[in-house]
Enzyme design. Sequence first.
Site, mmCIF file in Angstrom:
data_model
loop_
_atom_site.group_PDB
_atom_site.id
_atom_site.type_symbol
_atom_site.label_atom_id
_atom_site.label_comp_id
_atom_site.label_asym_id
_atom_site.label_seq_id
_atom_site.Cartn_x
_atom_site.Cartn_y
_atom_site.Cartn_z
ATOM 1 N N ARG A 44 -14.800 -5.451 8.442
ATOM 2 C CA ARG A 44 -14.339 -6.166 7.256
ATOM 3 C C ARG A 44 -13.888 -7.558 7.667
ATOM 4 O O ARG A 44 -13.741 -7.849 8.847
ATOM 5 C CB ARG A 44 -13.174 -5.399 6.606
ATOM 6 C CG ARG A 44 -11.922 -5.415 7.452
ATOM 7 C CD ARG A 44 -10.827 -4.509 6.921
ATOM 8 N NE ARG A 44 -10.153 -5.079 5.754
ATOM 9 C CZ ARG A 44 -8.953 -4.689 5.327
ATOM 10 N NH1 ARG A 44 -8.276 -3.761 5.994
ATOM 11 N NH2 ARG A 44 -8.400 -5.222 4.264
ATOM 12 N N ARG A 45 -13.658 -8.414 6.674
ATOM 13 C CA ARG A 45 -13.041 -9.724 6.902
ATOM 14 C C ARG A 45 -13.742 -10.519 7.991
ATOM 15 O O ARG A 45 -13.116 -11.056 8.898
ATOM 16 C CB ARG A 45 -11.576 -9.547 7.291
ATOM 17 C CG ARG A 45 -10.744 -8.899 6.228
ATOM 18 C CD ARG A 45 -9.345 -8.699 6.711
ATOM 19 N NE ARG A 45 -8.422 -8.689 5.586
ATOM 20 C CZ ARG A 45 -7.116 -8.583 5.694
ATOM 21 N NH1 ARG A 45 -6.562 -8.490 6.862
ATOM 22 N NH2 ARG A 45 -6.347 -8.589 4.636
ATOM 23 N N TYR A 54 0.325 1.686 -4.843
ATOM 24 C CA TYR A 54 0.811 2.548 -5.923
ATOM 25 C C TYR A 54 1.386 1.716 -7.066
ATOM 26 O O TYR A 54 1.388 2.150 -8.212
ATOM 27 C CB TYR A 54 1.827 3.560 -5.401
ATOM 28 C CG TYR A 54 1.197 4.525 -4.439
ATOM 29 C CD1 TYR A 54 0.125 5.325 -4.851
ATOM 30 C CD2 TYR A 54 1.599 4.601 -3.122
ATOM 31 C CE1 TYR A 54 -0.497 6.166 -3.974
ATOM 32 C CE2 TYR A 54 0.976 5.459 -2.240
ATOM 33 C CZ TYR A 54 -0.078 6.241 -2.666
ATOM 34 O OH TYR A 54 -0.703 7.079 -1.796
ATOM 35 N N HIS A 87 1.646 -0.389 1.650
ATOM 36 C CA HIS A 87 1.049 0.777 1.008
ATOM 37 C C HIS A 87 1.627 1.064 -0.377
ATOM 38 O O HIS A 87 0.870 1.302 -1.318
ATOM 39 C CB HIS A 87 1.028 2.014 1.885
ATOM 40 C CG HIS A 87 0.041 3.007 1.356
ATOM 41 N ND1 HIS A 87 -1.309 2.821 1.444
ATOM 42 C CD2 HIS A 87 0.199 4.128 0.635
ATOM 43 C CE1 HIS A 87 -1.941 3.795 0.823
ATOM 44 N NE2 HIS A 87 -1.045 4.612 0.317
ATOM 45 N N HIS A 117 -13.409 1.039 -0.032
ATOM 46 C CA HIS A 117 -12.408 1.948 -0.600
ATOM 47 C C HIS A 117 -11.526 1.252 -1.621
ATOM 48 O O HIS A 117 -11.375 1.701 -2.750
ATOM 49 C CB HIS A 117 -11.559 2.542 0.524
ATOM 50 C CG HIS A 117 -10.283 3.171 0.054
ATOM 51 N ND1 HIS A 117 -10.266 4.329 -0.686
ATOM 52 C CD2 HIS A 117 -8.992 2.791 0.186
ATOM 53 C CE1 HIS A 117 -9.016 4.636 -0.973
ATOM 54 N NE2 HIS A 117 -8.216 3.716 -0.471
ATOM 55 N N PHE A 118 -10.945 0.112 -1.237
ATOM 56 C CA PHE A 118 -9.994 -0.457 -2.208
ATOM 57 C C PHE A 118 -10.698 -1.250 -3.307
ATOM 58 O O PHE A 118 -10.071 -1.588 -4.302
ATOM 59 C CB PHE A 118 -8.835 -1.211 -1.544
ATOM 60 C CG PHE A 118 -9.187 -2.428 -0.760
ATOM 61 C CD1 PHE A 118 -9.573 -3.591 -1.377
ATOM 62 C CD2 PHE A 118 -9.084 -2.409 0.621
ATOM 63 C CE1 PHE A 118 -9.881 -4.712 -0.646
ATOM 64 C CE2 PHE A 118 -9.388 -3.531 1.364
ATOM 65 C CZ PHE A 118 -9.791 -4.681 0.729
ATOM 66 N N HIS A 119 -12.007 -1.492 -3.135
ATOM 67 C CA HIS A 119 -12.723 -2.014 -4.304
ATOM 68 C C HIS A 119 -13.019 -0.904 -5.313
ATOM 69 O O HIS A 119 -13.284 -1.185 -6.475
ATOM 70 C CB HIS A 119 -13.982 -2.778 -3.898
ATOM 71 C CG HIS A 119 -13.677 -4.187 -3.472
ATOM 72 N ND1 HIS A 119 -13.276 -4.506 -2.207
ATOM 73 C CD2 HIS A 119 -13.641 -5.352 -4.175
ATOM 74 C CE1 HIS A 119 -13.031 -5.817 -2.135
ATOM 75 N NE2 HIS A 119 -13.241 -6.355 -3.312
#
Lengths: 156, 552
Positions: free
Chosen positions: B443-444, B231, B227, B378-380
């Site tokens: 996902r994946r 950041y 995580h 989300h992380f895209h």
Amino acid sequence: MHMHRLEKWWLVFGISMLAIFLLVLGTATFAMGVTPPGEHRHTVNPETVTQNEPFDKPGLRQVGDNEYEAVILAFVFGYSPDRIELPVGAKVNFVLTSTDVVHGFHIIGTNVNMMAVPGEVNHTSYTFKEPGEYLVLCNEYCGAAHEQMQMRIIVK
Amino acid sequence: MLTNGTPELQIDRKDSRLVLAHILFAFGALFLGGIAGLLQGLVRGGVVKLPAEIGYYQLLTAHGVLMALIFTTYFIIGFLISGVSKTTGGKLLPISRHLGWLGYGLMSTGTVVGTICILLNQATVLYTFYAPMKASPYFYIALALVVVGSWMSGFGMFYQFGYWKKLHKGKVTPLFAFMAVTTMLMWIVATLGVAAEVLLQLIPWSFGWVDTVNVMLSRTLFWFFGHPLVYFWLLPAYMCWYVVIPKIIGGKLFSDALARLAFILFLLFSIPVGFHHQLMEPGISPFWKFLQVILTFMVIVPSLMTAFSLFATFEQAGRALGAKGLFGWFRKMPWSDVRFFAPFAGMLTFIPAGAGGIINASNQMNAVVHNTLFITGHFHLTVATTVALTFFGVTYWLIPALTGRKLTARINKLGMIQTVVWLVGMFFMSGAMHTVGLLGSPRRTAYTTYENHPDAFLWMPYHVAMAIGGTILFIGILLLIVNIVLLFRAPRGQEEFPIAEANASAEAAPRLFERWGVLISLVVVLVLIAYMVPVLDMINNPVPGSKGFVTW
């Protein structure tokens, strides 16, 4: 350190919202029993798990009035059993582990979504109020045929 | 290119070379990772089938490693080194530069070895490499080299920063350098987790020196790192927003001290939060999960501060330029300047992206989205839009500033087009991922109909939309590569390295903000509170060990 008056208001508002939000989540978790799955530690040896209770006989077992325990083994690339039949309104306590790598267990259309980790047993409960043919799939990459890993829960 | 010692370079020529080596390597990784991403999107959308010798999950591993680990880390280290050099006198000390090159060498060796392992199908374990899937030991060694290499560059920055402080006793340190040091410090603490996992658990197990691995411990160590990794991507983007953007729009820093406070809060609250990736797992009690959920949400505070500060900067700069009325400043922003527009588009994207993150980390609510395409969506938005667009915006001035060239009006325009292409592609791809993730699509996962289950059929149109978005994004990458080539051929000149100054009336940051011993102690205390009891439990009452599996 100077902080602009408006920024103070902005932060007080934001942090209060955050506190309320966390309070709701915490109350749901600890007072209303809406916990994430797997609340206690329960270890098994993944190499011998199929020889011992309860994973020697994976499947459905009635434990009460329309309440069942579903013992499920995840492995590459499937589940045992690969099909469960239930009456509408049945409450099911799922008991899940893996005999090899890490797998997922997601019953599509429900909030049952948990990990099968070798060496640990995961638990969650769900009441099937709607009839249908539920798709259960592995949502943690587990190898070459990961996309084939699935089972069905038939609720009639 | 850099032969005649041009006086217009913004930092020392030797430093420029080090930075450019990082930036170009980053974009090389982005290009290769982009090819893998394009193919994945097309396969999942049912548009193409892969030839038998390439596996979908092999491509997925390459995409994740090259984008999430290599592109980001190289760009970040290059950008941070450039700003540290710029703000501490325009020239790195030889030892800092040598450490930078040592880091570059170690990371590049690791990247090459790791990529070869993936191409040989020896490491089809995705970039999260969860045990007990067992990759080649050389894959794990390659990852260790990347991590250790990044530490070397970090040490170089620390040394440079310490030297500046020694020469400027009692002065406020340059904000950019302070932020770079905070970011690298956070990174080093965070990577201790994955370093322990790889060096103490996975490498001995993969070589066969030990038979089994403690799976729960390995996952926990991974997410101790996993995580804060996000950041580590985000903070350099924040550095651009806090320090670079105000200068580009013709303003000043809103508050030097509050910017530092935000970074310190990120240093403290980025790390003790990994369990929110393990909420759906057995073996961790609900109390410890919930404690880390609370700590996870603490980072919302510095993000709220950042949002306020950025819009306050915009408003102040706009009003200084003569804007009237409540929102008149909005029209004073340099909308057609890619150096502003691309990072601004990234900032706006961070509003829905951050909201999605709050959903993901919400304890039991995580069950709705865990391991679905919602997470990928989300992380895209976070890393692949907010962070990536900010980095692209930086690239458009950083390369000319380092090579003594100009960002021409034509390249600026191409950059604007490239940014819009990116946004459109991501709207389709990430939008479809979020929606179909809520419907349950995992996902994946390669193309499948789950034996013609009706739910899986419902997902198909969204998967096609993802493929369309992915194709548009790949065009965006190609445009970016073209623009980078054009930047290297742009006319000579002087391009600004934008570093904003503090307001004349600004007060100095409290001394505590530079008491690194105190800050590190606080980090350690928070980590111990969040992790000590559950991790000791995993070590003292371990799960039965797992032998390795090669399931691909």
